[in-house]
Design an enzyme around this catalytic site. Structure first.
Site, short mmCIF file in Angstrom:
data_model
loop_
_atom_site.label_atom_id
_atom_site.label_comp_id
_atom_site.label_asym_id
_atom_site.label_seq_id
_atom_site.Cartn_x
_atom_site.Cartn_y
_atom_site.Cartn_z
N THR A 1 0.83 -0.95 0.01
CA THR A 1 -0.12 0.07 0.01
C THR A 1 1.00 1.25 0.10
OG1 THR A 1 -1.88 1.01 1.26
CG2 THR A 1 -0.20 0.26 2.45
N ARG A 2 0.18 2.39 -0.53
CA ARG A 2 0.82 3.68 -0.51
C ARG A 2 -0.32 4.70 0.02
NH1 ARG A 2 0.45 5.90 -6.19
NH2 ARG A 2 -0.22 4.21 -7.38
N ASN A 3 -1.16 4.12 0.53
CA ASN A 3 -2.22 5.09 1.04
C ASN A 3 -2.83 4.54 2.38
OD1 ASN A 3 -3.00 6.78 -1.18
ND2 ASN A 3 -3.29 4.88 -2.21
#
Lengths: 382, 79
Positions: free
Chosen positions: A192-194
């Site tokens: 993830t990057r959120n």
């Protein structure tokens, strides 16, 4: 537990005696300063996150990977991992020399035994890896800003770069021992990057249902303007796990690497890294590691079909949404209701609410997660 | 070294013609562009399956594992 990629977990730490000898003679070595992204690459190679890589690619592997997405030794690898150098720098050393790679603060990071110095075609690199030459693509822009030459060779770690989140910095050897200790045989990774919304939580829990443990592994490092800041992502996940996950089934740990936004190829890269951490499944969503409209929404699903020998299995999710009729988070395989009944967790709407200082609807984001994000005056990368 | 010297190398493997014909038949509509690409795919699959059954040649020593466990305890990952 799944074997590391290429069978062996790489460890490029030097024994103390050898390290001390090199550090004692450091003035005799030519030094190249590397940026924060390359510093992370060095650390990832050294501790086996990028197994089977033992250094920066030589020209043979560079070309094999570009052409075939396989290394010269027939192990799958999606894009080149390279070190660039200027013309001036390469006049200071030659093949078979050892040099020292230092970070931006001047700390020696690693020795590198130079095995190759070669030219490369930036256009070819960008076109093959990113599928475009558009400089608006952050990956393309970063290729165009590379120095003129590439140098290949094995590295040996001298000093470990300080982790951004020391308490969440696990190396593959550590996650493998941890999973064994927890008696997790099957582990699913979530990249993830959120910060998490309810759709993310749904696919994480759907994946976890069929295995022993969930490895939430946010990418920490250089991102594009407008992405969430690293600390926001970490704290929001801690809030979610605290309130909504069984603690003995989830591990949160960081993966320090830059986002390349290479879409399908980066999905393969993400899978390989998680395989090295000990995961045998990885969740791949819609437009994984994509940016803009450079890739098709399911290109990152389809690319896995080209790698029968990857080892780690993708769990592919198409779209997911909150259906007002089902009153549940659903995906397009299990819900018969039309789009007008679906809330698709649009990032644009979530951002708009957060920028206005308001929590997104509780059907979209857990209040505890929203509260963490709203504590930040600006939760986004500037 | 010129760019040409960096071309990916290939070698020729002979297979019985009837088998190659059968592969050609099977390839239809699969997206494979040649018998070679089909055979490469199948070989990679077979080798991967054989290798995944072999035990990893690498195991951690007890000492290494104990050190890792201590660090995991220090970080709060295990009790």
């Amino acid at each position: 537990m799944i074997q590391p990629h290429g069978k062996n977990l790489i460890n490029k730490e030097l024994p103390k005696m050898e390290k001390d000898k090199i550090l004692g003679e450091i003035d005799e070595y030519f030094k190249i300063e590397v940026n924060a992204q390359i510093t992370k690459v060095i650390k990832n190679i050294a501790f086996g996150v990028f197994s089977p890589l033992e250094g920066f690619m030589d020209s043979n592997n560079y070309h094999y990977v570009l052409k075939d997405m396989y290394l010269e030794n027939n192990v799958a690898w999606p894009f080149p991992i390279v070190l660039d150098a200027t013309e001036a720098e390469i006049h200071e050393f030659g093949v078979d020399d050892s040099i020292i790679l230092i970070c931006e603060t001047g700390q020696p990071l690693a020795t590198m035994n130079i095995s190759d110095i070669y030219n490369f075609d930036k256009k070819e690199f960008a076109q093959i890896v990113y599928g475009t030459l558009d400089k608006n693509h952050p990956g393309v822009e970063s290729v165009y800003s590379m120095k003129e030459k590439l140098i290949g060779g094995e590295i040996f770690l001298l000093n470990e770069p300080a982790p951004i989140f020391p308490k969440l910095d696990l190396k593959p050897m550590e996650t493998r021992v941890l999973f064994k200790q927890k008696k997790w045989d099957k582990v699913v990774a979530f990249q993830t990057r959120n910060p998490p919304h309810l759709g993310h939580e749904y696919i994480q829990k759907a994946g976890l249902t069929y295995v022993d443990g969930l490895f939430i592994n946010p990418v920490i490092g250089k991102k594009k303007v407008g992405d969430f800041k690293d600390e926001v992502i970490i704290e929001s996940y801690q809030a979610l796990i605290n309130e909504y996950f069984p603690k003995d089934r989830v591990v949160l740990s960081t993966f320090e690497t830059e986002m390349r936004y290479a879409g399908p190829k980066e999905a393969i890269f993400h899978a390989i890294a998680r395989k090295n951490y000990g995961c045998d499944h990885i969740i791949i969503g819609r437009d994984h590691a994509g940016v803009g409209d450079y890739y098709g929404p399911y290109d990152a699903h389809d690319i896995f079909d080209k790698f029968p020998d990857l080892g780690i299995e993708p769990i592919k999710f198409r779209s997911f949404s909150k259906c007002s009729k089902c009153d549940a988070v659903v995906n397009d395989k299990i819900c018969p209701h039309p789009p007008e009944m679906q809330n698709y967790f649009a990032g644009r709407d979530i951002r708009a609410a957060l920028l206005a200082g308001k929590p997104p609807d509780t059907e979209v984001m857990r209040p505890e997660v929203a509260e963490v994000i709203l504590r930040y005056e600006n939760p986004f990368v500037e | 070294m010129s760019e040409d010297e960096h071309k990916v190398e290939y070698t020729t493997v002979s297979i019985p013609k009837p088998l190659a014909d059968k592969v050609k038949e099977r390839m239809k509509g699969t997206g494979f562009s040649s018998v070679s690409s089909y055979v490469t795919y199948v070989l990679r699959q077979v080798l991967s399956s054989i290798e995944s059954e072999e035990k990893s040649t690498q195991a951690f020593t007890k000492d290494e594992e104990d050190k890792v466990k201590q660090r995991l305890r220090d970080l709060g990952y295990i009790d």
